[in-house]
Design an enzyme around this catalytic site. Structure first.
Site, short mmCIF file in Angstrom:
data_model
loop_
_atom_site.label_atom_id
_atom_site.label_comp_id
_atom_site.label_asym_id
_atom_site.label_seq_id
_atom_site.Cartn_x
_atom_site.Cartn_y
_atom_site.Cartn_z
N HIS A 1 0.87 -1.17 0.00
CA HIS A 1 0.00 0.00 0.00
C HIS A 1 0.91 1.23 0.00
O HIS A 1 2.11 1.11 -0.24
CB HIS A 1 -1.00 -0.03 1.17
CG HIS A 1 -0.38 -0.20 2.52
ND1 HIS A 1 0.10 0.86 3.25
CD2 HIS A 1 -0.13 -1.32 3.25
CE1 HIS A 1 0.60 0.40 4.40
NE2 HIS A 1 0.47 -0.92 4.41
N LEU A 2 0.39 2.39 0.24
CA LEU A 2 1.14 3.64 0.06
C LEU A 2 2.45 3.69 0.86
O LEU A 2 3.50 4.00 0.31
CB LEU A 2 0.26 4.85 0.40
CG LEU A 2 0.92 6.22 0.19
CD1 LEU A 2 1.37 6.38 -1.25
CD2 LEU A 2 -0.02 7.32 0.60
#
Length: 86
Positions: free
Chosen positions: A15-16
């Site tokens: 994810h980010l």
């Protein structure tokens, strides 16, 4: 060139935060770094590219590194993944 396959263990995959951390670590090396997943390959120094792969938890990625500091880069990136980006 060296190639390693790694199991992504951290929750939610890339994810980010993990994508940003991986790209930032990769940018510290002069070698060309590519990440392969599900038949696609992106620049490992690009957080956006890594996010586009949508790498999930418990999936295997391929890390391909080519350059003068490839051994050091591979060691650092594997360590980052094994620490689950902590």
């Amino acid at each position: 060139m060296i190639v390693e396959e790694m199991l992504v263990k951290n929750t939610f995959g890339f994810h980010l935060r993990p994508a940003t951390m991986f790209a930032a670590a990769a940018q510290g090396f002069s070698s060309d770094i590519k990440i392969g997943y599900n038949g696609r390959i992106v620049n490992g120094k690009s957080a956006i590219g890594l996010l586009k792969l949508e790498i999930k938890e418990r999936e295997v990625i391929s890390i391909q590194i080519d350059g003068e500091d490839e051994t050091e880069a591979m060691k650092a990136l594997i360590q980052l993944i094994n620490r689950e980006f902590i």
